[in-house]
Write a protein that holds these residues in place. Structure first.
Motif, short mmCIF file in Angstrom:
data_model
loop_
_atom_site.label_atom_id
_atom_site.label_comp_id
_atom_site.label_asym_id
_atom_site.label_seq_id
_atom_site.Cartn_x
_atom_site.Cartn_y
_atom_site.Cartn_z
N PRO A 58 0.81 -1.23 0.00
CA PRO A 58 0.00 0.00 0.00
C PRO A 58 0.84 1.27 0.00
CG PRO A 58 -0.86 -1.54 1.62
CD PRO A 58 0.44 -2.10 1.11
N LEU A 59 1.97 1.26 0.71
CA LEU A 59 2.84 2.43 0.71
C LEU A 59 3.45 2.68 -0.66
CD1 LEU A 59 4.65 2.20 4.16
CD2 LEU A 59 2.99 3.91 3.41
N LEU A 60 3.82 1.61 -1.34
CA LEU A 60 4.36 1.73 -2.69
C LEU A 60 3.31 2.30 -3.63
CD1 LEU A 60 6.65 1.19 -4.71
CD2 LEU A 60 5.67 -1.08 -5.06
N VAL A 61 2.09 1.79 -3.55
CA VAL A 61 1.00 2.29 -4.40
C VAL A 61 0.72 3.76 -4.08
CG1 VAL A 61 -1.48 2.07 -4.88
CG2 VAL A 61 -0.04 0.03 -4.76
N LEU A 62 0.66 4.11 -2.81
CA LEU A 62 0.43 5.50 -2.42
C LEU A 62 1.57 6.40 -2.92
CD1 LEU A 62 -1.30 7.52 -0.86
CD2 LEU A 62 0.07 6.97 1.17
N GLY A 63 2.81 5.93 -2.81
CA GLY A 63 3.95 6.70 -3.32
C GLY A 63 3.88 6.91 -4.81
N LEU A 64 3.54 5.87 -5.56
CA LEU A 64 3.41 6.00 -7.02
C LEU A 64 2.28 6.94 -7.40
CD1 LEU A 64 4.06 2.33 -8.21
CD2 LEU A 64 5.49 4.34 -8.62
N MET A 65 1.16 6.86 -6.71
CA MET A 65 0.03 7.76 -7.00
C MET A 65 0.42 9.21 -6.73
SD MET A 65 -3.21 5.51 -5.60
CE MET A 65 -4.28 6.92 -5.53
N THR A 66 1.14 9.44 -5.65
CA THR A 66 1.60 10.79 -5.32
C THR A 66 2.57 11.30 -6.39
OG1 THR A 66 1.35 10.31 -2.97
CG2 THR A 66 2.75 12.18 -3.55
N TYR A 67 3.50 10.46 -6.78
CA TYR A 67 4.49 10.84 -7.79
C TYR A 67 3.81 11.20 -9.12
CZ TYR A 67 8.22 10.36 -11.23
OH TYR A 67 9.08 10.58 -12.26
N PHE A 68 2.93 10.35 -9.61
CA PHE A 68 2.26 10.62 -10.88
C PHE A 68 1.29 11.79 -10.76
CE2 PHE A 68 3.40 6.07 -11.80
CZ PHE A 68 4.30 6.38 -12.82
N GLY A 69 0.64 11.93 -9.63
CA GLY A 69 -0.25 13.08 -9.42
C GLY A 69 0.52 14.38 -9.45
N TRP A 70 1.68 14.41 -8.80
CA TRP A 70 2.51 15.60 -8.80
C TRP A 70 2.98 15.93 -10.22
CZ3 TRP A 70 7.77 16.15 -9.97
CH2 TRP A 70 8.30 17.41 -9.70
N GLY A 71 3.40 14.93 -10.96
CA GLY A 71 3.85 15.15 -12.34
C GLY A 71 2.73 15.68 -13.21
N PHE A 72 1.53 15.14 -13.03
CA PHE A 72 0.38 15.57 -13.82
C PHE A 72 0.03 17.02 -13.51
CE2 PHE A 72 -4.28 15.93 -14.27
CZ PHE A 72 -4.38 15.68 -15.62
N THR A 73 -0.03 17.39 -12.23
CA THR A 73 -0.38 18.77 -11.89
C THR A 73 0.72 19.74 -12.29
OG1 THR A 73 0.43 18.44 -9.63
CG2 THR A 73 -1.94 18.14 -10.00
N SER A 74 1.97 19.32 -12.25
CA SER A 74 3.07 20.18 -12.70
C SER A 74 2.96 20.45 -14.20
CB SER A 74 4.42 19.54 -12.40
OG SER A 74 4.62 19.44 -11.03
N ALA A 75 2.65 19.42 -14.97
CA ALA A 75 2.50 19.58 -16.42
C ALA A 75 1.32 20.50 -16.72
CB ALA A 75 2.30 18.23 -17.09
N LEU A 76 0.22 20.34 -16.02
CA LEU A 76 -0.93 21.22 -16.23
C LEU A 76 -0.59 22.66 -15.88
CD1 LEU A 76 -4.05 19.23 -14.94
CD2 LEU A 76 -3.54 19.96 -17.27
#
Length: 173
Positions: free
Chosen positions: A10-28
């Motif tokens: 679960p921590l790995l999944v949460l970390g990956l979701m955070t990483y991709f979410g941050w990348g997505f919002t940065s690109a936007l």
């Protein structure tokens, strides 16, 4: 060991979701900043074939900026179409901007007979300035500004002169 695996997944999944979410919002955020920056014609100096730097500015006429590369087949076809249909943009200032050296731009202008059109200009802009000022990343890329300097339309890729001319009409009063 099983207890650690139970928490690690679960921590790995949460970390990956955070990483991709941050990348997505940065690109936007970067896209939004670019859109705001080019909404009105940004101040920019370019070097035309004739020499010394010239500042691009709203002149009371529509302005078309085409970012191109002399070696690009699409750009070459677009340049030929601009020459052949220059009458459709007679009331518009057209600037072909490229990061290529001035010698290559001069050869391109002569090969495609662009120096025979009075309202069409070929100029050098550094790749970094093209990106920072207009967000140009690929060629051809077309920005069309109304006479007041507000953005009318952006086209990415080869664009017909007819499509460009549709957005250079005067603003309704």
């Amino acid at each position: 060991m099983n207890r650690y695996a139970k928490w690690a997944l679960p921590l790995l999944v949460l970390g990956l979701m955070t990483y991709f979410g941050w990348g997505f919002t940065s690109a936007l955020s970067r896209k939004r900043e670019e859109a705001e920056r080019i909404h009105t014609l940004p101040a920019c100096a370019v070097t035309p074939l004739s020499g010394g730097p010239i500042r691009l500015a709203a002149t009371g006429r529509p302005l078309v900026l085409v970012y191109f590369d002399p070696d690009c087949d699409h750009c070459q076809r677009e340049a030929d179409e601009l020459r052949q249909n220059a009458h459709q943009l007679a009331h518009t200032d057209v600037w072909l901007l490229s990061a290529a050296p001035l010698t290559a731009l001069n050869a391109f202008a002569q090969t495609h007979q662009l120096d025979t059109i009075s309202n069409l200009h070929v100029a050098h802009i550094t790749q970094q300035k093209a990106y920072d000022t207009f967000g140009f990343t690929s060629v051809p890329d077309v920005l069309i500004y109304h006479a007041d300097g507000s953005l009318a339309k952006r086209f990415r890729g080869e664009t017909s002169v007819t499509a460009i001319a549709n957005y250079t009409a005067p603003l309704p009063k």
